[in-house]
Structure formats: structure tokens, C-alpha cells
Scaffold this motif. Structure first.
Motif, short mmCIF file in Angstrom:
data_model
loop_
_atom_site.label_atom_id
_atom_site.label_comp_id
_atom_site.label_asym_id
_atom_site.label_seq_id
_atom_site.Cartn_x
_atom_site.Cartn_y
_atom_site.Cartn_z
N UNK A 291 0.64 -1.29 0.01
CA UNK A 291 -0.26 -0.37 0.26
C UNK A 291 0.98 0.93 0.34
N UNK A 292 1.90 1.68 0.57
CA UNK A 292 2.71 2.28 1.29
C UNK A 292 3.26 2.65 -0.74
N UNK A 293 3.79 1.34 -1.41
CA UNK A 293 4.61 1.43 -2.48
C UNK A 293 3.91 2.11 -3.93
N UNK A 294 2.38 1.41 -3.78
CA UNK A 294 1.37 2.33 -4.68
C UNK A 294 1.22 3.81 -4.15
N UNK A 295 0.71 4.47 -3.08
CA UNK A 295 0.62 5.09 -2.08
C UNK A 295 1.19 6.08 -2.82
N UNK A 298 5.09 6.92 -8.76
CA UNK A 298 4.69 8.18 -10.21
C UNK A 298 5.30 9.85 -9.06
N UNK A 299 5.31 9.51 -7.62
CA UNK A 299 6.19 10.80 -6.80
C UNK A 299 7.72 10.99 -7.00
N UNK A 300 7.59 11.73 -6.72
CA UNK A 300 9.68 11.68 -6.60
C UNK A 300 10.31 11.55 -5.50
N UNK A 301 8.80 11.99 -4.83
CA UNK A 301 8.99 11.25 -2.57
C UNK A 301 8.27 10.66 -2.31
N UNK A 302 9.11 9.31 -2.59
CA UNK A 302 7.94 8.06 -2.14
C UNK A 302 8.60 7.32 -0.46
N UNK A 303 7.61 6.24 -0.22
CA UNK A 303 8.16 5.71 1.01
C UNK A 303 8.23 4.76 1.40
N UNK A 304 8.15 4.35 -0.24
CA UNK A 304 9.15 2.49 -0.49
C UNK A 304 9.24 2.06 -2.22
N UNK A 306 10.92 0.84 -5.49
CA UNK A 306 11.21 -0.36 -5.96
C UNK A 306 11.43 -1.13 -5.54
N UNK A 307 12.68 -1.16 -5.58
CA UNK A 307 13.71 -2.34 -5.04
C UNK A 307 13.48 -2.94 -3.83
N UNK A 308 13.10 -2.18 -2.84
CA UNK A 308 12.42 -2.30 -1.24
C UNK A 308 11.24 -3.23 -1.47
N UNK A 309 10.55 -2.99 -2.59
CA UNK A 309 9.52 -3.27 -2.53
C UNK A 309 9.53 -5.01 -2.95
N UNK A 310 10.58 -4.98 -4.05
CA UNK A 310 10.63 -6.44 -4.98
C UNK A 310 11.44 -7.18 -3.67
N UNK A 311 12.34 -6.67 -3.06
CA UNK A 311 12.65 -7.31 -1.43
C UNK A 311 11.83 -7.60 -0.76
N UNK A 312 10.51 -6.65 -0.63
CA UNK A 312 9.09 -7.65 -0.08
C UNK A 312 8.69 -8.59 -0.74
N UNK A 313 9.10 -8.33 -1.45
CA UNK A 313 8.32 -9.74 -2.07
C UNK A 313 8.46 -10.71 -2.62
N UNK A 314 9.85 -11.16 -2.17
CA UNK A 314 10.35 -11.88 -2.37
C UNK A 314 10.81 -12.47 -0.66
N UNK A 315 10.76 -11.57 -0.09
CA UNK A 315 10.63 -12.24 1.72
C UNK A 315 9.10 -12.93 1.67
N UNK A 350 7.62 6.88 7.84
CA UNK A 350 8.60 6.47 9.17
C UNK A 350 7.78 4.66 8.93
N UNK A 351 5.66 4.97 8.99
CA UNK A 351 5.77 3.81 9.55
C UNK A 351 5.86 2.54 8.06
N UNK A 352 5.41 3.22 7.19
CA UNK A 352 5.99 2.46 5.60
C UNK A 352 7.09 1.57 6.32
N UNK A 353 7.95 2.48 6.42
CA UNK A 353 9.94 1.81 6.65
C UNK A 353 9.51 0.77 8.38
N UNK A 354 9.45 1.18 9.11
CA UNK A 354 9.09 0.13 9.90
C UNK A 354 8.08 -1.40 9.60
N UNK A 355 7.39 -0.84 8.15
CA UNK A 355 6.36 -2.28 8.23
C UNK A 355 7.08 -3.29 7.84
#
Length: 377
Positions: A291-295, A298-304, A306-315, A350-355
Motif C-alpha cells: 500500500x505504501x509503494x502504490x500510495x 509516480x511521485x518524486x518523494x516515495x515511502x517505499x 521499487x527495489x525495497x518492494x521487490x525485496x518485500x515480495x521475495x521475502x 516512518x510507518x512504511x519503513x517500520x513495516x
């Protein structure tokens, strides 16, 4: 000098015994008891004189011991002698005292009457005993006869000096009432002394009884205080036991609650460690990261990123595979739906990175082999 007083007392008491019907056949103790009653009533004066005369002749305080001891020990014998004597008590045991003729001349008798009057006047002013009266009378008569110029003065003086004190009344009748008064005074003084001794004895007895009562009251008070202290100690001990019981019960209740809480926590931890629940938590972390990645896509400032989201999918894939191998009954679609529906937090960096960190930590713990980097060179 003492014998006439003893005889007079014995004869008086014996006369009372005979008048009361006591015979010489009575027992020693019965005779003594009757004599004691006589000395307390009809023969009281003779008894008092017996004590006072003994005190005068043998020392103060000896008369009572003499009467209670040797006198009463011998009294039954002396009373029986008088009861058995011919004529009864009228028999004279001793010969009457005879006054020498030389002391019966008119000049000597006149001097005796004069000095008896002087002794009577002195007795009225200053009460004296009969012994003191005889001593004073003897000194006066001796001085008068020593100064006399009569040719017979010397033989009269010698005869007077040989005269025994007990014969003085026989030779000088005018002296008898004076000596009787002196003896009465002595008896009265003795009676007063006895009464004072009785009062002192009564006072001492009352003091002793009061002291004994005080001691008994103190003992009772001490016992009462001891009982009160013992009861107070028992109450304190009972209260202490009750307090200890309450404390022990509270500790046991607290221990029981802690044990129940610990069991509940252990149960909760066991429940949390179940593969299906671990998978649900991991799904929830991944769903929030997605949800954080999709939220911010397309923005310059992102919460998560693409690489972090890819690692999350693998995990999450590795976690799912590992947990399904541990529990084949897990329904992954149901678990995913439940985990995804539980997300209610608005994404922030912060909450996104914590998750994401929680997901990667679970990945490291659950599937360490898949998380370890592979050699690719």
C-alpha cells in the motif's frame, strides 16, 4: 518480798474456783482455765499486782512470762493444797508477822502516823508504787530515829532497821491505806499498760492485716495486669496471624494471577507463533508495504522504493513457502484476506519503513536460507 503477792493471787483465784463448784478432782487444765477466767474478772486486781510486782523485783517485762509460765504450771498444785487444807481457804499458810514491842511505843507510832500522812499527800500529788512508798517511809523514819535524843533511840533504830518491808504494815497501821492506794495505783497503771499493749497489738495486727490486704490486692492487680497483657499479646498474635494470612492470601492471589497472566501470555505467544498467525502478520506487513509503494507511485518523494518492494515480495513468498511446509492446512487466501482487511493506518514514510523492517526481520528469522545472499560469480 514477792511471796505474799503470789499467795494472795492464788488464794483469790482458788476461792473463785471453789465458789464455782470446782473440786480438787478437776483436771490440771480445768483448774488453770478457771484461774485464767478468775484473773480476768473477780481477781483482776490481784493478777495485775502479781505481774507488776514481778516486773518491779525481777525486771520490766518478766511478770507476764512468769505468770504464763511457772506460775500457771504450778497453780493446780497450789490450788489443791488450799482446797485440801483443814478449814479450806481460811487456813493461814504462813505465821502472822509480829511487830517488835520496841516499835510500838507512842513516839514511834506518832512518827509513823505523821510520815504516813506525808506519804499520803505525796501519793496524791505524784502517784507512786507501794515499793516507792515503803522506801520513802523507811528513809523518813530512819532519819527521825537517827536524830532522836532519847536513851532508847539507838535500840529502837536498830530494831527498825532489822524490820522487813513486809512487816512495815503490821508495825505502822497508818501506812496500810497508803500502801493500799499505791497498790491500787500500780494496778491501774498496769491495767493501763496492758490496755496500751493491747491497743498497740491491735494496731499492729490491723497494720499487718492492712498490709496483707494491700499485698493481696497488689497480687490480684498483678495477676489481672498479667492476664490483660497475656490477652493483649494473644490478640496481637491473632491479629498478626490474621495479617499474615491476609498477606499470604494476597501473595497467593497475586502469584495465581501472575501465573494465570504468564500462562495467558505463554498461550498468546504460542498462538502468535503458530504458522498461520505468523503468516497473517507477515501478510499484514507486506500488504501495508504494498500500500505504501502504490500510495506514492509516480511521485518524486516515495515511502517505499521499487527495489525495497521487490525485496518485500521475495521475502513474503519465501515466508509463505516456509510456513506452508510447517503447516499444510494453512489457507493462504483466507489468511491474506484477513490480514489485508486489518490495515487501517494511513501510510507515512516512518510507518512504511517500520513495516518493511518487520517483514524483512521475519524473513531473516523464518527463512534464513532464502534470505542469505547466493554466490553469483
Amino acid at each position: 518480798m514477792f511471796a505474799p503477792t503470789v499467795r494472795a493471787a492464788t488464794e483469790c483465784a482458788t476461792r473463785v474456783l471453789v465458789s464455782q463448784g470446782t473440786t480438787n478432782a478437776a483436771t490440771h487444765e480445768a483448774i488453770r482455765e478457771g484461774a485464767r477466767r478468775a484473773f480476768g474478772s473477780q481477781c483482776r486486781a490481784e493478777g495485775l499486782l502479781l505481774v507488776s510486782e514481778h516486773d518491779r523485783l525481777y525486771g520490766a517485762g518478766t511478770g507476764r512470762s512468769f505468770v504464763d509460765g511457772p506460775y500457771f504450771a504450778d497453780f493446780p498444785r497450789a490450788a489443791r493444797v488450799r482446797m485440801n487444807a483443814p478449814g479450806g481457804l481460811t487456813v493461814t499458810v504462813n505465821k502472822p508477822v509480829r511487830c517488835p514491842d520496841m516499835l510500838q511505843i507512842h513516839e514511834v507510832q506518832d512518827a509513823g502516823r505523821d510520815f504516813a500522812g506525808v506519804e499520803q499527800d505525796d501519793l496524791l500529788r505524784n502517784p507512786k508504787t507501794d515499793v516507792d512508798v515503803l522506801a520513802s517511809f523507811t528513809r523518813r523514819m530512819d532519819a527521825r530515829l537517827s536524830q532522836a535524843r532519847h536513851v532508847m533511840a539507838r535500840p529502837v533504830l536498830e530494831e527498825f532497821r532489822r524490820l522487813l518491808p513486809m512487816a512495815m504494815e503490821a508495825c505502822f497501821p497508818a501506812l496500810r491505806p497508803v500502801l493500799a492506794s499505791a497498790r491500787l495505783v500500780a494496778a491501774q497503771l498496769e491495767a493501763q499498760r496492758i490496755e496500751m499493749e493491747r491497743q498497740r497489738a491491735d494496731a499492729e495486727r490491723a497494720r499487718i492485716e492492712a498490709e496483707q490486704r494491700r499485698i493481696e490486692e497488689q497480687r490480684i492487680a498483678d495477676l489481672r495486669r498479667a492476664d490483660e497483657l497475656r490477652l493483649a499479646e494473644l490478640r496481637r498474635a491473632e491479629m498478626q496471624r490474621a495479617e499474615e494470612d491476609r498477606r499470604r492470601a494476597a501473595e497467593e492471589e497475586a502469584a495465581r494471577k501472575r501465573a494465570e497472566a504468564q500462562r495467558a501470555e505463554e498461550e498468546r505467544q504460542r498462538e502468535l507463533r503458530r504458522p498461520v498467525n505468523v503468516l497473517k502478520r507477515s501478510y499484514a506487513h507486506y500488504a501495508f508495504v504494498k500500500q505504501c509503494f502504490e500510495f506514492r507511485s509516480g511521485y518524486v518523494s516515495i515511502f517505499v522504493s521499487e527495489n525495497e518492494f521487490g525485496r518485500a515480495r521475495i521475502a513474503i513468498k519465501a515466508i509463505e513457502t516456509k510456513l506452508k511446509s510447517l503447516d499444510g492446512s494453512i489457507n493462504t487466501d483466507f489468511a491474506w484476506a484477513e490480514a489485508a482487511s486489518s490495515i487501517s493506518i494511513v501510510p507515512e514514510r516512518d510507518t512504511c519503513q517500520t513495516a518493511l523492517q518487520l517483514l524483512m526481520a521475519a524473513f531473516q528469522e523464518i527463512a534464513p536460507d532464502a534470505a542469505t545472499p547466493k554466490k553469483d560469480f
